[in-house]
Design a protein around this motif. Structure first.
Motif, mmCIF file in Angstrom:
data_model
loop_
_atom_site.group_PDB
_atom_site.id
_atom_site.type_symbol
_atom_site.label_atom_id
_atom_site.label_comp_id
_atom_site.label_asym_id
_atom_site.label_seq_id
_atom_site.Cartn_x
_atom_site.Cartn_y
_atom_site.Cartn_z
ATOM 1 N N GLU A 71 0.830 -1.199 0.000
ATOM 2 C CA GLU A 71 0.000 0.000 0.000
ATOM 3 C C GLU A 71 0.867 1.253 0.000
ATOM 4 O O GLU A 71 0.553 2.237 -0.686
ATOM 5 N N LEU A 72 1.980 1.213 0.769
ATOM 6 C CA LEU A 72 2.884 2.355 0.821
ATOM 7 C C LEU A 72 3.548 2.587 -0.537
ATOM 8 O O LEU A 72 3.634 3.728 -1.018
ATOM 9 N N GLN A 73 4.001 1.511 -1.178
ATOM 10 C CA GLN A 73 4.612 1.623 -2.501
ATOM 11 C C GLN A 73 3.615 2.156 -3.521
ATOM 12 O O GLN A 73 3.970 2.962 -4.388
ATOM 13 N N GLN A 74 2.368 1.695 -3.412
ATOM 14 C CA GLN A 74 1.335 2.164 -4.334
ATOM 15 C C GLN A 74 1.088 3.657 -4.155
ATOM 16 O O GLN A 74 0.960 4.393 -5.136
ATOM 17 N N ARG A 75 1.040 4.106 -2.893
ATOM 18 C CA ARG A 75 0.842 5.535 -2.631
ATOM 19 C C ARG A 75 2.026 6.352 -3.142
ATOM 20 O O ARG A 75 1.849 7.447 -3.691
ATOM 21 N N GLN A 76 3.252 5.819 -2.973
ATOM 22 C CA GLN A 76 4.434 6.513 -3.470
ATOM 23 C C GLN A 76 4.416 6.611 -4.986
ATOM 24 O O GLN A 76 4.748 7.652 -5.556
ATOM 25 N N THR A 77 4.007 5.507 -5.635
ATOM 26 C CA THR A 77 3.914 5.507 -7.100
ATOM 27 C C THR A 77 2.877 6.510 -7.578
ATOM 28 O O THR A 77 3.105 7.257 -8.540
ATOM 29 N N GLU A 78 1.737 6.537 -6.905
ATOM 30 C CA GLU A 78 0.675 7.473 -7.276
ATOM 31 C C GLU A 78 1.139 8.918 -7.089
ATOM 32 O O GLU A 78 0.825 9.790 -7.902
ATOM 33 N N ALA A 79 1.913 9.158 -6.004
ATOM 34 C CA ALA A 79 2.428 10.506 -5.756
ATOM 35 C C ALA A 79 3.414 10.915 -6.846
ATOM 36 O O ALA A 79 3.405 12.062 -7.308
ATOM 37 N N GLN A 80 4.269 9.977 -7.263
ATOM 38 C CA GLN A 80 5.221 10.260 -8.334
ATOM 39 C C GLN A 80 4.497 10.536 -9.651
ATOM 40 O O GLN A 80 4.864 11.450 -10.391
ATOM 41 N N GLU A 81 3.478 9.734 -9.927
ATOM 42 C CA GLU A 81 2.691 9.929 -11.143
ATOM 43 C C GLU A 81 2.030 11.308 -11.124
ATOM 44 O O GLU A 81 2.030 12.027 -12.126
ATOM 45 N N TYR A 82 1.491 11.667 -9.977
ATOM 46 C CA TYR A 82 0.822 12.963 -9.846
ATOM 47 C C TYR A 82 1.793 14.100 -10.133
ATOM 48 O O TYR A 82 1.448 15.061 -10.835
ATOM 49 N N GLU A 83 3.020 13.991 -9.596
ATOM 50 C CA GLU A 83 4.014 15.044 -9.801
ATOM 51 C C GLU A 83 4.386 15.178 -11.272
ATOM 52 O O GLU A 83 4.575 16.286 -11.784
ATOM 53 N N ILE A 84 4.501 14.041 -11.984
ATOM 54 C CA ILE A 84 4.820 14.083 -13.413
ATOM 55 C C ILE A 84 3.707 14.797 -14.175
ATOM 56 O O ILE A 84 3.953 15.686 -14.990
ATOM 57 N N TYR A 85 2.456 14.406 -13.902
ATOM 58 C CA TYR A 85 1.320 15.016 -14.589
ATOM 59 C C TYR A 85 1.187 16.504 -14.234
ATOM 60 O O TYR A 85 0.864 17.333 -15.083
ATOM 61 N N LYS A 86 1.442 16.807 -12.969
ATOM 62 C CA LYS A 86 1.343 18.198 -12.523
ATOM 63 C C LYS A 86 2.384 19.063 -13.230
ATOM 64 O O LYS A 86 2.071 20.176 -13.686
ATOM 65 N N ARG A 87 3.624 18.560 -13.330
ATOM 66 C CA ARG A 87 4.683 19.316 -14.009
ATOM 67 C C ARG A 87 4.319 19.561 -15.466
ATOM 68 O O ARG A 87 4.515 20.663 -15.988
#
Length: 232
Positions: free
Chosen positions: A58-74
């Motif tokens: 679950e922690l890895q999934q949240r980290q992956t989602e956070a990384q994905e969000y940052e890419i899309y946000k940028r």
């Protein structure tokens, strides 16, 4: 007095108790007990390991989602900023080389050159991420790189020309000609006419106009990004 029957029962109960003690003291019972305890420990360890792995997943999934969000946000911010700069580019060059506006803000085009170069760096820094996440049909990275390079080069030469006093800055109104009904190309021609090296600048402005039209709108890409990371 104890009757014979009671005495027999007492002797029998004592014998059974001693048998139970002997049985519990025997190696078989200890082996069974140890096996049961070990089994319980293994069950507990298994459950604990499962819960730990679940939390890690679950922690890895949240980290992956956070990384994905940052890419899309940028990318979202990059697209908005680039298109704002593209849409206002010719106007900014016009204001920055117009006598009255230039006197009011002599650093306008210097700031714009720095902003464009920063956008170029942002694009190149995240180029691989964007290449992996988005198709060329949705986000043409090369087209954005090219137009940013063109804008940066034009601003560099404009600022150099201003420093060398090679710009004839109009003070009053200026008529923008229409070239075959095309006002953007007419504006490019009018701007180029302010510079000592008119043909060179005209080539740059025309190149920008053509690249801007090939770039098109970013609305579809912004829509997809919003859906992926829910940016309001």
């Amino acid at each position: 007095m104890i009757s014979g029957l009671s005495l027999c029962r007492l002797i029998m109960n004592r014998w059974q108790f001693e048998q139970l003690i002997d049985a519990l003291d025997g190696p078989d019972w200890w082996s069974i007990g140890i096996t049961i305890v070990n089994a319980l420990i293994m069950v507990w360890l298994g459950i604990s390991q499962y819960k730990l792995q679940k939390r890690q997943t679950e922690l890895q999934q949240r980290q992956t989602e956070a990384q994905e969000y940052e890419i899309y946000k940028r990318l979202y911010m990059l697209l908005v900023q680039v298109h704002n700069e593209v849409n206002e580019f010719m106007h900014n060059v016009s204001f920055g080389t117009w006598g009255t506006y230039y006197q009011a803000d002599k650093e306008l085009l210097v700031r714009k050159e720095k902003s464009i170069n920063q956008l170029k760096n942002d694009l190149l820094t995240n180029y691989v991420d964007y290449e992996l996440k988005f198709s060329k049909g949705l986000f043409d990275k090369e087209a954005y790189r090219q137009i940013l390079n063109t804008m940066s080069a034009i601003l560099f030469h404009v600022n150099q020309a201003i420093e060398k006093d090679e710009v004839n800055m109009p003070v009053g109104s200026q008529q923008i000609p229409s070239i075959d009904g095309d006002m953007e190309k007419g504006e490019a021609f009018a701007l180029a006419g302010r510079f000592k090296h008119m043909e060179f600048m005209l080539q740059g402005f025309m190149n920008f106009v053509n690249q801007k039209r090939r770039l098109g709108s970013c609305e579809e890409a912004l829509k997809v990004i919003k859906e992926k990371c829910k940016i309001d």
